[in-house]
Design a protein around this motif. Sequence first.
Motif, PDB file in Angstrom:
ATOM      1  N   LEU A  92      -7.708 -42.102 -45.797  1.00 46.64           N
ATOM      2  CA  LEU A  92      -6.823 -41.338 -45.653  1.00 46.64           C
ATOM      3  C   LEU A  92      -7.740 -39.736 -46.052  1.00 46.64           C
ATOM      4  O   LEU A  92      -8.217 -39.723 -47.219  1.00 46.64           O
ATOM      5  N   ASP A  93      -7.972 -38.581 -45.313  1.00 52.01           N
ATOM      6  CA  ASP A  93      -8.447 -37.147 -46.017  1.00 52.01           C
ATOM      7  C   ASP A  93      -6.925 -36.679 -45.779  1.00 52.01           C
ATOM      8  O   ASP A  93      -6.709 -35.922 -44.385  1.00 52.01           O
ATOM      9  N   ALA A  94      -6.968 -34.858 -46.300  1.00 53.63           N
ATOM     10  CA  ALA A  94      -6.291 -34.365 -46.271  1.00 53.63           C
ATOM     11  C   ALA A  94      -6.965 -32.755 -46.805  1.00 53.63           C
ATOM     12  O   ALA A  94      -7.654 -32.924 -48.151  1.00 53.63           O
ATOM     13  N   TYR A  95      -7.173 -32.372 -46.332  1.00 56.78           N
ATOM     14  CA  TYR A  95      -7.506 -30.711 -45.977  1.00 56.78           C
ATOM     15  C   TYR A  95      -6.293 -29.846 -45.629  1.00 56.78           C
ATOM     16  O   TYR A  95      -5.876 -29.328 -45.842  1.00 56.78           O
ATOM     17  N   PHE A  96      -6.511 -28.943 -46.869  1.00 57.96           N
ATOM     18  CA  PHE A  96      -6.230 -27.826 -46.891  1.00 57.96           C
ATOM     19  C   PHE A  96      -6.194 -26.617 -46.923  1.00 57.96           C
ATOM     20  O   PHE A  96      -7.180 -26.185 -46.508  1.00 57.96           O
ATOM     21  N   MET A  97      -5.308 -25.456 -45.484  1.00 59.67           N
ATOM     22  CA  MET A  97      -5.011 -24.269 -45.496  1.00 59.67           C
ATOM     23  C   MET A  97      -4.146 -24.141 -45.836  1.00 59.67           C
ATOM     24  O   MET A  97      -3.286 -23.373 -45.872  1.00 59.67           O
ATOM     25  N   GLU A 123      -0.899 -23.629 -47.813  1.00 64.59           N
ATOM     26  CA  GLU A 123      -0.238 -23.459 -48.864  1.00 64.59           C
ATOM     27  C   GLU A 123       0.415 -25.284 -47.361  1.00 64.59           C
ATOM     28  O   GLU A 123       1.132 -25.822 -48.050  1.00 64.59           O
ATOM     29  N   ASP A 124      -0.743 -25.579 -46.618  1.00 66.14           N
ATOM     30  CA  ASP A 124      -0.514 -26.331 -45.906  1.00 66.14           C
ATOM     31  C   ASP A 124      -1.349 -26.975 -46.025  1.00 66.14           C
ATOM     32  O   ASP A 124      -2.240 -27.266 -46.588  1.00 66.14           O
ATOM     33  N   VAL A 125      -0.755 -28.877 -45.037  1.00 70.82           N
ATOM     34  CA  VAL A 125      -2.342 -29.673 -45.429  1.00 70.82           C
ATOM     35  C   VAL A 125      -2.374 -30.311 -43.561  1.00 70.82           C
ATOM     36  O   VAL A 125      -1.693 -30.152 -43.303  1.00 70.82           O
ATOM     37  N   VAL A 126      -3.351 -30.559 -43.584  1.00 69.25           N
ATOM     38  CA  VAL A 126      -3.998 -31.327 -41.959  1.00 69.25           C
ATOM     39  C   VAL A 126      -4.310 -32.756 -42.664  1.00 69.25           C
ATOM     40  O   VAL A 126      -5.208 -33.039 -43.976  1.00 69.25           O
ATOM     41  N   VAL A 127      -4.022 -33.602 -42.401  1.00 68.31           N
ATOM     42  CA  VAL A 127      -3.878 -35.229 -43.080  1.00 68.31           C
ATOM     43  C   VAL A 127      -4.495 -36.066 -41.757  1.00 68.31           C
ATOM     44  O   VAL A 127      -4.145 -35.877 -41.040  1.00 68.31           O
ATOM     45  N   LEU A 128      -5.838 -36.887 -42.147  1.00 65.84           N
ATOM     46  CA  LEU A 128      -6.530 -37.656 -40.657  1.00 65.84           C
ATOM     47  C   LEU A 128      -6.657 -38.851 -41.532  1.00 65.84           C
ATOM     48  O   LEU A 128      -6.896 -39.117 -42.759  1.00 65.84           O
ATOM     49  N   LEU A 129      -5.676 -39.525 -40.912  1.00 65.26           N
ATOM     50  CA  LEU A 129      -5.594 -41.059 -41.310  1.00 65.26           C
ATOM     51  C   LEU A 129      -6.520 -41.853 -40.006  1.00 65.26           C
ATOM     52  O   LEU A 129      -6.375 -42.572 -38.882  1.00 65.26           O
ATOM     53  N   SER A 130      -7.027 -42.922 -40.511  1.00 61.10           N
ATOM     54  CA  SER A 130      -7.932 -43.226 -39.243  1.00 61.10           C
ATOM     55  C   SER A 130      -8.444 -44.460 -39.942  1.00 61.10           C
ATOM     56  O   SER A 130      -8.415 -44.718 -41.437  1.00 61.10           O
ATOM     57  N   GLY A 131      -9.201 -45.741 -38.987  1.00 60.85           N
ATOM     58  CA  GLY A 131      -9.557 -46.816 -39.530  1.00 60.85           C
ATOM     59  C   GLY A 131      -9.606 -47.514 -38.210  1.00 60.85           C
ATOM     60  O   GLY A 131      -9.638 -47.528 -37.208  1.00 60.85           O
ATOM     61  N   ALA A 162      -0.098 -31.229 -40.572  1.00 59.40           N
ATOM     62  CA  ALA A 162       0.178 -32.273 -39.446  1.00 59.40           C
ATOM     63  C   ALA A 162      -0.740 -33.346 -40.114  1.00 59.40           C
ATOM     64  O   ALA A 162      -1.492 -33.465 -40.688  1.00 59.40           O
ATOM     65  N   ILE A 163       0.417 -34.489 -39.425  1.00 57.89           N
ATOM     66  CA  ILE A 163      -0.879 -36.010 -40.046  1.00 57.89           C
ATOM     67  C   ILE A 163      -1.333 -36.223 -38.427  1.00 57.89           C
ATOM     68  O   ILE A 163      -0.563 -36.710 -37.616  1.00 57.89           O
ATOM     69  N   CYS A 164      -2.599 -37.084 -38.376  1.00 59.16           N
ATOM     70  CA  CYS A 164      -2.587 -37.148 -37.382  1.00 59.16           C
ATOM     71  C   CYS A 164      -3.886 -38.689 -37.948  1.00 59.16           C
ATOM     72  O   CYS A 164      -3.717 -39.174 -38.410  1.00 59.16           O
ATOM     73  N   CYS A 165      -2.983 -40.037 -36.770  1.00 58.28           N
ATOM     74  CA  CYS A 165      -3.802 -41.011 -36.919  1.00 58.28           C
ATOM     75  C   CYS A 165      -4.229 -42.403 -36.008  1.00 58.28           C
ATOM     76  O   CYS A 165      -3.669 -41.883 -34.646  1.00 58.28           O
ATOM     77  N   GLY A 166      -5.087 -42.661 -36.189  1.00 60.73           N
ATOM     78  CA  GLY A 166      -5.885 -43.442 -34.880  1.00 60.73           C
ATOM     79  C   GLY A 166      -6.248 -44.597 -35.655  1.00 60.73           C
ATOM     80  O   GLY A 166      -7.473 -44.383 -36.314  1.00 60.73           O
ATOM     81  N   ALA A 167      -6.055 -45.675 -35.421  1.00 60.55           N
ATOM     82  CA  ALA A 167      -6.605 -47.243 -35.955  1.00 60.55           C
ATOM     83  C   ALA A 167      -7.048 -47.963 -35.261  1.00 60.55           C
ATOM     84  O   ALA A 167      -5.663 -47.913 -34.417  1.00 60.55           O
ATOM     85  N   HIS A 168      -7.948 -48.642 -34.883  1.00 64.57           N
ATOM     86  CA  HIS A 168      -7.973 -49.871 -33.716  1.00 64.57           C
ATOM     87  C   HIS A 168      -8.740 -50.967 -34.497  1.00 64.57           C
ATOM     88  O   HIS A 168      -9.880 -50.553 -35.137  1.00 64.57           O
ATOM     89  N   LEU A 169      -8.362 -51.945 -33.789  1.00 61.88           N
ATOM     90  CA  LEU A 169      -8.382 -53.676 -34.430  1.00 61.88           C
ATOM     91  C   LEU A 169      -9.009 -54.612 -33.004  1.00 61.88           C
ATOM     92  O   LEU A 169      -7.881 -54.225 -32.620  1.00 61.88           O
ATOM     93  N   ASP A 170      -9.979 -54.575 -33.024  1.00 57.75           N
ATOM     94  CA  ASP A 170     -10.052 -56.014 -31.771  1.00 57.75           C
ATOM     95  C   ASP A 170      -9.092 -57.174 -32.121  1.00 57.75           C
ATOM     96  O   ASP A 170      -9.467 -57.590 -33.066  1.00 57.75           O
ATOM     97  N   ASN A 171      -8.573 -57.711 -31.094  1.00 57.01           N
ATOM     98  CA  ASN A 171      -8.267 -58.675 -31.219  1.00 57.01           C
ATOM     99  C   ASN A 171      -7.064 -58.534 -32.576  1.00 57.01           C
ATOM    100  O   ASN A 171      -6.604 -59.286 -32.857  1.00 57.01           O
ATOM    101  N   ILE A 172      -6.338 -57.664 -32.577  1.00 59.39           N
ATOM    102  CA  ILE A 172      -5.393 -57.347 -33.616  1.00 59.39           C
ATOM    103  C   ILE A 172      -4.179 -58.132 -33.870  1.00 59.39           C
ATOM    104  O   ILE A 172      -3.794 -58.305 -32.353  1.00 59.39           O
TER     105      ILE A 172
END
Length: 114
Positions: free
Chosen positions: A15-20, A22-30, A78-88
């Motif tokens: 998870l990385d959170a970037y400030f703009m 007073e606002d924040v953009v959150v990127l959640l990936s894996g 804004a929260i952006c998320c994408g995580a993929h595991l093969d054969n989860i």
Amino acid sequence: MIHLERTAGRIQLVLDAYFMGEDVVVLLSGGDRPHLGTITAGTRLEPLQTVQLQNHKEFYITEEIAVRLRKQFRGNFAICCGAHLDNITSEEIKQLTEMGVSLGDELVMLLNGK
């Protein structure tokens, strides 16, 4: 910027959170192939808006984090998320979701300390 990570078994989330101002953009990936699957945006006094790209199901994570953020955070987010595991497995899906929400909880705690 805030940077958080969690690993359990073969699941790794970042998870990385970037400030703009007073606002924040959150990127959640894996996983094996990080991607942009779901975006949830909001603010304290307006309804949440979620965009689900293709058949991605990360909204289970983004919307949970958004509900927590809107209670504690005064800015837009804004929260952006994408995580993929093969054969989860179904157990890994549950674990990945819990890990993502836990990272969101940690983010909210850190934002409250600012």
